[in-house]
Scaffold this motif. Structure first.
Motif: not given
Length: 105
Positions: A23-27, A40-45, A67-69, A58-60
């Motif tokens: 999941h971290p790699h894919r995101i 948004t999280q929905t768009e990433i999903h 690594l993300v903001r 995963t984002l948290s």
């Protein structure tokens, strides 16, 4: 998969170790490919196919590592120096898969 204790002891603590397909790699791959936008999280999903509940968790974790903001509802690739080479590799990889090697005659 276990690693040797020597590798464990010698590997730098700031290394960016992302297993392909996780999941971290894919995101991060998605965000790196679109580093000029925030999502948004929905768009990433929708883009990654990762379950909605897993995207947030995963984002948290990625944010904790710098690594993300995010701002409000939107998330983007982080400013961490380790991500510069990761983003460059991602762009190079995606460019090579979209290159047209056969020109039209």
């Amino acid at each position: 998969m276990p690693i040797s204790i020597d590798r464990f002891d010698e590997e730098p603590t700031d290394a960016l170790d992302l297993q392909e397909g996780t999941h971290p790699h894919r995101i991060l791959q998605f965000l790196a490919e679109n580093d000029d936008q925030a999502f948004t999280q929905t768009e990433i999903h929708d883009a990654t196919g990762i379950k909605r509940g897993s995207v947030g968790a995963t984002l948290s974790r990625l944010e904790d590592r710098g690594l993300v903001r995010h701002r409000g509802r939107y998330w983007a690739i982080g400013d961490d120096d380790r991500l510069a080479s990761y983003a460059a590799q991602t762009h190079a990889s995606s460019a090579s898969t979209t290159d047209d090697y056969y020109e039209e005659e």
